[in-house]
Design an enzyme around this catalytic site. Structure first.
Site, PDB file in Angstrom:
ATOM      1  N   VAL A   1       0.829  -1.198   0.000  1.00 12.67           N
ATOM      2  CA  VAL A   1       0.000   0.000   0.000  1.00 12.67           C
ATOM      3  C   VAL A   1       0.872   1.259   0.000  1.00 12.67           C
ATOM      4  O   VAL A   1       0.604   2.224  -0.713  1.00 12.67           O
ATOM      5  CB  VAL A   1      -0.969  -0.005   1.204  1.00 12.67           C
ATOM      6  CG1 VAL A   1      -1.888   1.198   1.151  1.00 12.67           C
ATOM      7  CG2 VAL A   1      -1.786  -1.290   1.225  1.00 12.67           C
TER       8      VAL A   1
ATOM      9  N   ARG B   1      11.593  -0.743   8.685  1.00 15.76           N
ATOM     10  CA  ARG B   1      12.537  -1.521   9.500  1.00 15.76           C
ATOM     11  C   ARG B   1      13.885  -1.615   8.818  1.00 15.76           C
ATOM     12  O   ARG B   1      14.911  -1.340   9.398  1.00 15.76           O
ATOM     13  CB  ARG B   1      11.975  -2.934   9.722  1.00 15.76           C
ATOM     14  CG  ARG B   1      11.045  -2.983  10.892  1.00 15.76           C
ATOM     15  CD  ARG B   1      11.006  -4.372  11.526  1.00 15.76           C
ATOM     16  NE  ARG B   1       9.667  -4.522  12.114  1.00 15.76           N
ATOM     17  CZ  ARG B   1       8.781  -5.427  11.756  1.00 15.76           C
ATOM     18  NH1 ARG B   1       9.091  -6.334  10.847  1.00 15.76           N
ATOM     19  NH2 ARG B   1       7.596  -5.453  12.303  1.00 15.76           N
TER      20      ARG B   1
ATOM     21  N   GLY C   1     -11.033  -1.729   1.716  1.00 11.80           N
ATOM     22  CA  GLY C   1     -10.123  -1.182   0.708  1.00 11.80           C
ATOM     23  C   GLY C   1     -10.656   0.059   0.045  1.00 11.80           C
ATOM     24  O   GLY C   1     -10.828   1.101   0.675  1.00 11.80           O
TER      25      GLY C   1
ATOM     26  N   LYS D   1     -12.787  -5.056  10.914  1.00 15.09           N
ATOM     27  CA  LYS D   1     -13.526  -4.118  10.048  1.00 15.09           C
ATOM     28  C   LYS D   1     -14.966  -3.956  10.521  1.00 15.09           C
ATOM     29  O   LYS D   1     -15.518  -2.859  10.500  1.00 15.09           O
ATOM     30  CB  LYS D   1     -13.493  -4.622   8.604  1.00 15.09           C
ATOM     31  CG  LYS D   1     -12.088  -4.569   8.004  1.00 15.09           C
ATOM     32  CD  LYS D   1     -12.025  -5.347   6.696  1.00 15.09           C
ATOM     33  CE  LYS D   1     -10.619  -5.296   6.112  1.00 15.09           C
ATOM     34  NZ  LYS D   1     -10.488  -6.216   4.972  1.00 15.09           N
TER      35      LYS D   1
END
Lengths: 398, 398
Positions: free
Chosen positions: A16, A40, A128, A199
């Site tokens: 994303v 990271r 989404g 969700k």
């Protein structure tokens, strides 16, 4: 900050995050740039995308005076919580897609938003690319909300579609979903319903004004579905879909569950296939609304993230209006409903404490019953159902 | 006017107006009342609904100092235009559902909104209860828009559904739609595509930032569809749907049309039945979105009207952002595409100037061809097509 240029401090550079970066390059009108990225592995990302400024320090991004908006797109819910609260406390507006973090911490995050007068937007967290939260907040907020339900997880829906439409074996469908990058790093999040659960908690807050702790909601996935179940669904002309369901009863109770459901052909959701999500929102006056869009993949989700980023520019914030309305529905698991249960031993059956059994089948290979059970009982024995590899699905009459 | 009580000056008290009145009684949180209603027949309405204050004078409503918002829900487009401009010039925000008026006057109405700093909202004008305009404005505005298309008229879709699903004769389906109050007072508005056309013009402005005069857009309905056409669709496993279609080509041209289309089973729109509207919005990044909701009937539309009323309270206004974006697509009819045409005489066929014919069938009863025609040609001969009772439908390959 209407005309102001948006300088994004980005956390996470997975599907994303990268999608957002590509989208911003395609839409100069968005007037937004990624100025700092926290990941990271700085070395790896710097080598792959030298144009961006990577760091591994959360503080370096949050305290960068150039950053005026934070976008959080990492997997780890607890780290996400620290990032989001850290940003809001610094009065930096935040866009996040972290459903697990939101589902766990929403009441506190709403409080911090009020306290700091700083916006937190997260439409990308649920379904989404479908603007469900936005529409619940802004458009369906004046009607008497009856229910919100649907396919909230693209990966498990993709697998179910492959099994039902292409006759693909369960294991192969799983492999294909993994190959296409549709599964979370931990696939049980998708397949056992946890992703849908988070969700559902978020949508319920915006649809009904009620926050329900995810632990209190019965959640059961498709892991234990077998060929016998698929055959049963086919014979009945139905399809299994993994459904997140929130419904207000006429007497003001709020029922929530995430579980497979036998969906008949005449339902919108029956035709919602592949990695698509589909949500049916029902109100007293507007009737049924059905929203469909891609629920998995980097580009659709990053498009939703950009919509939120763009709304920050217009000082948009969620008003959580439903939470302030007079009489809120009371959450309960005390409701009985019809289910299909495929089981293995008679002990399995006792476990479920059926209130009524209307059909019963057994052969050498398979045993199932159709009957009514109480949701509270299912919630109490969830672990046992899974341990005993019992498959259960809601089986509505129509 | 955030906390202010909304005092509505209402124009029209048909299905939608009455629906709004009922909805407001059910939702006290809306904090809005109808203080004055302008109708033609004051005596009749006063007798039926004595609680409301009716008048037949437009000025009496607009000049009532108590009125702080105008809601226009009448049929007559020219009277609606006078009401809406009169209200805006008095700096009264307006909510309207009048698609014909909007499709004809939008550029001027946008200008007046800017001049007076007063909002005009009209989500109820396109697709009833589906918040298409709002989502195009607020949510899909950052992506690269590719197309907007769908079933924009509930009444004609209801008729097509009855014919295809229940095998109902054309005439009987029409009668039933009329009985259920789904048809406009002039049914050709629905059946010949004009209602869809007006909605398409409005959606195109919000999706692509371009206003196109409705007269320039090829518009053809289902009036001349016969049993032979229905048989053809069935044999191909498709359904006719009346589709409003706006699409940007890769080279930056904008193609618009309203006409029947042969829809195959794998399309979302195939399953959008009865009085439902369904819109597919496509963007480069978010992919396909599909929105479905009731497109006919007083209650769903009045729910959309109330959403707009409520947004006025939060000072919401359309920003028409797409109109300001750098390169706008150029509208053109110069494109050829595949069609199915059922005709009567060879002269009919000559009229169409096919660029290519790939299939040709004739029997004693029916004659059809499949081939490629130019949209500009169709637009030029629209009246002749109708006079000669030719039926034509787009026939995409997939």
């Amino acid at each position: 900050m209407n005309k102001q240029h948006l300088n994004i401090g980005l956390f996470g550079f997975g599907n994303v995050g990268r999608g957002l970066y590509e989208l911003l390059q395609n839409v100069p009108e968005a007037n937004a740039d990624i100025v700092r990225v926290c990941v990271r592995n700085v070395a790896r990302h710097s080598a792959a995308t030298p144009a961006l400024n990577f760091t591994s320090s959360m503080e370096e991004v949050l305290d960068d005076p150039a950053v005026n908006i934070v976008v959080e797109l990492i997997d780890d819910a607890e780290a996400a919580y620290r990032i989001v609260t850290g940003a809001l406390r610094r009065r930096l507006p935040v866009v996040t897609g972290n459903k697990k973090m939101l589902a766990r911490h929403l009441p506190e995050l709403i409080h911090i938003q009020k306290e700091t007068g700083t916006a937190l937007l997260y439409d990308a967290s649920a379904c989404g690319s479908i603007p469900v939260i936005r529409n619940l907040e802004e458009y369906y907020d004046n009607d008497l909300q009856i229910s919100v339900k649907g396919i909230l997880n693209g990966s498990s829906n993709f697998i179910l579609s492959k099994i039902f439409n292409d006759g693909m074996p369960h294991a192969e469908a799983l492999r294909l979903a993994r190959e296409l990058g549709f599964l979370e790093s931990d696939p049980t999040l998708d397949l056992d319903g946890w992703d849908s659960l988070y969700k559902l908690v978020i949508l319920t807050l915006h649809a009904f004004g009620v926050y329900v702790d995810p632990e209190k909601i019965f959640t059961y996935g498709i892991t234990h579905m077998t060929d016998a179940d698929i055959l049963f669904a086919r014979e009945k002309g139905r399809r299994f879909k993994l459904i997140g369901h929130a419904e207000k009863t006429p007497d003001g109770r709020l029922i929530l569950a995430v579980m497979p459901q036998l969906i008949s052909k005449n339902k919108f959701i029956y035709s919602c296939e592949d990695e698509f999500n589909g949500v049916v929102i029902k109100g007293l006056f507007y009737g049924k609304q059905f929203l469909v869009g891609r629920g998995a993949g980097g580009h659709p989700t990053s498009s939703a993230v950009l919509s939120d980023i763009s709304s920050i520019r217009y000082n948009y914030f969620y008003r959580y209006k439903r939470m302030q309305s007079g009489e809120l529905p009371r959450f309960t698991n005390d409701i009985s409903f019809r289910v299909y249960v495929r089981y293995n031993t008679d002990e399995d059956l006792d476990l479920l404490q059926f209130e009524e059994i209307s059909e019963r089948y057994y052969s050498e290979d398979t045993r199932y019953v159709i009957g009514r059970v109480n949701l509270r009982r299912l919630h109490a024995i969830r672990h046992l159902l899974s341990e005993r590899k019992i498959f259960i699905a809601a089986y509505p009459n129509d």
